[in-house]
Scaffold this motif. Structure first.
Motif, PDB file in Angstrom:
ATOM      1  N   SER A   1       3.495  13.575  -9.456  1.00 24.54           N
ATOM      2  CA  SER A   1       3.154  14.953  -9.112  1.00 24.54           C
ATOM      3  C   SER A   1       4.273  15.629  -8.327  1.00 24.54           C
ATOM      4  O   SER A   1       4.591  16.798  -8.565  1.00 24.54           O
TER       5      SER A   1
ATOM      6  N   GLY B   1       3.803   5.576  -5.610  1.00 21.95           N
ATOM      7  CA  GLY B   1       3.694   5.521  -7.066  1.00 21.95           C
ATOM      8  C   GLY B   1       2.699   6.524  -7.616  1.00 21.95           C
ATOM      9  O   GLY B   1       2.930   7.142  -8.658  1.00 21.95           O
ATOM     10  N   PHE B   2       1.575   6.702  -6.907  1.00 18.38           N
ATOM     11  CA  PHE B   2       0.575   7.673  -7.354  1.00 18.38           C
ATOM     12  C   PHE B   2       1.047   9.108  -7.120  1.00 18.38           C
ATOM     13  O   PHE B   2       0.806   9.989  -7.939  1.00 18.38           O
ATOM     14  N   ALA B   3       1.673   9.357  -5.967  1.00 17.10           N
ATOM     15  CA  ALA B   3       2.093  10.720  -5.639  1.00 17.10           C
ATOM     16  C   ALA B   3       3.407  11.107  -6.302  1.00 17.10           C
ATOM     17  O   ALA B   3       3.678  12.299  -6.482  1.00 17.10           O
TER      18      ALA B   3
ATOM     19  N   TRP C   1       3.964   1.602  -1.134  1.00 15.58           N
ATOM     20  CA  TRP C   1       4.597   1.763  -2.441  1.00 15.58           C
ATOM     21  C   TRP C   1       3.581   2.236  -3.496  1.00 15.58           C
ATOM     22  O   TRP C   1       3.916   3.005  -4.388  1.00 15.58           O
ATOM     23  N   SER C   2       2.338   1.756  -3.357  1.00 15.25           N
ATOM     24  CA  SER C   2       1.302   2.223  -4.289  1.00 15.25           C
ATOM     25  C   SER C   2       1.050   3.715  -4.107  1.00 15.25           C
ATOM     26  O   SER C   2       0.893   4.462  -5.078  1.00 15.25           O
ATOM     27  N   ALA C   3       1.010   4.163  -2.821  1.00 14.77           N
ATOM     28  CA  ALA C   3       0.820   5.593  -2.556  1.00 14.77           C
ATOM     29  C   ALA C   3       1.971   6.405  -3.127  1.00 14.77           C
ATOM     30  O   ALA C   3       1.764   7.460  -3.744  1.00 14.77           O
TER      31      ALA C   3
ATOM     32  N   GLU D   1       0.823  -1.207   0.000  1.00  8.38           N
ATOM     33  CA  GLU D   1       0.000   0.000   0.000  1.00  8.38           C
ATOM     34  C   GLU D   1       0.856   1.255   0.000  1.00  8.38           C
ATOM     35  O   GLU D   1       0.549   2.237  -0.699  1.00  8.38           O
TER      36      GLU D   1
END
Length: 318
Positions: free
Chosen positions: A44, A39-41, A35-37, A33
């Motif tokens: 930006s 990856g999304f942030a 690493w996913s966060a 979770e």
């Protein structure tokens, strides 16, 4: 032996630990979770760093150097700022023109948008009028400026109607130092008031009906109702519109650049045009960065003053 009360809360349980007294490691699902966060942030954050924070930091550094577009930079300290305020004749004129433009454009924009918003609110075709008045705000500014340049030519539409209807020989609006900046202001108001009109229309529609009804029963009508009841209710929208319009007006560039290229002489040269000319025509990036930071400081001070003064006239409680 006294028994403990049933209402006594149990002491907090210690966090589970491993065999060596250490806290247990995070589960693979928890790490996934995180690493996913990231990856999304990440995109930006990287974009913010590369395209915002890094250029800002470089602008600070460049303002302290003689930084030619081609060649080696030389450290100057604050000499760029001293030159702009003391020796550059164009910078003072650009600063004056920017303040004159802002002083004319902002009140006219707010007054036109506010008046039309109230008129539209009582119109049968309110939605149609909002769309029509908002079209210039979303049309590319370059296209608007080119059209107005054609209209303001000596043989353009404005000159034709002034001569045929009123018998007045129109001046060359864009080549006369007395009318060039006023022409830029007129074009800018026409192009920009639609955004504030939408903001004011939304504020009018959100006015509490019970407050308006109470004002009507108390005999408040016309200008008295507008000044004492409706305008205070709209003060948050007015504050937002005024702040944003001031910021954009201090950064005006496209309108004078397309209409007059800063002329005649430097009668319509603005601060952003001065920065552009220093950086891309004179190729002095250090001087351009210094001018940009002066503009930033002016906008910051004006905006801070607005936020400090809003307590005296902005009412957020209806």
């Amino acid at each position: 032996m006294a028994t403990p009360s049933l209402t006594t809360p149990a002491p907090p349980r210690p966090a589970p630990r491993g065999p060596a007294g250490k806290r247990r490691r995070k589960s693979p699902g928890r790490r996934a979770e995180q690493w996913s966060a990231f990856g999304f942030a990440g995109p930006s954050v990287i974009g913010l760093g590369l395209f915002t924070l890094f250029p800002v930091a470089m602008a600070v550094v460049m303002s302290l150097f003689n930084w030619p577009m081609l060649g080696d930079p030389t450290f100057l300290g604050l000499d760029n700022f001293k030159y702009l305020f003391g020796e550059d004749p164009n910078f003072g004129v650009a600063l004056r023109n920017t303040f004159i433009f802002t002083g004319l454009y902002v009140p006219l924009n707010i007054i036109v948008a506010l008046a039309l918003a109230f008129w539209i609110n009582n119109s049968r075709y309110a939605q149609l009028w909002r769309v029509l008045f908002f079209i210039p705000a979303i049309t590319p500014m370059v296209a608007n400026a080119v059209i107005w340049k054609l209209l303001l030519q000596p043989d353009g539409t404005f000159a034709y109607y002034l001569d045929s209807i009123f018998g007045i020989s129109a001046p060359n609006f864009l080549a006369d130092g007395r009318t060039a900046l006023l022409s830029v202001v007129a074009m800018s108001v026409w192009q920009g008031f639609g955004y504030n009109l939408i903001v004011f229309s939304a504020a009018i529609n959100e006015m509490p009906a019970n407050v308006l009804e109470a004002a009507r029963l108390d005999g408040a009508t016309g200008l008295r109702k507008f000044w004492s009841v409706q305008l205070p209710l709209m003060s948050p929208a007015m504050f937002f519109a005024t702040t944003m319009t001031l910021i954009t007006s201090m950064q005006v560039f496209t309108q004078p650049y397309i209409l007059t290229a800063g002329g005649p002489g430097n009668a319509t040269e603005t601060l952003v045009m001065n920065v552009y000319q220093a950086g891309f025509q004179s190729r002095d990036l250090g001087l351009a960065a210094s001018g940009a930071w002066i503009l930033f400081a002016i906008i910051l001070l004006i905006t801070a003053g607005q936020f400090l003064g809003q307590k005296k006239w902005v009412h957020y409680d209806h």
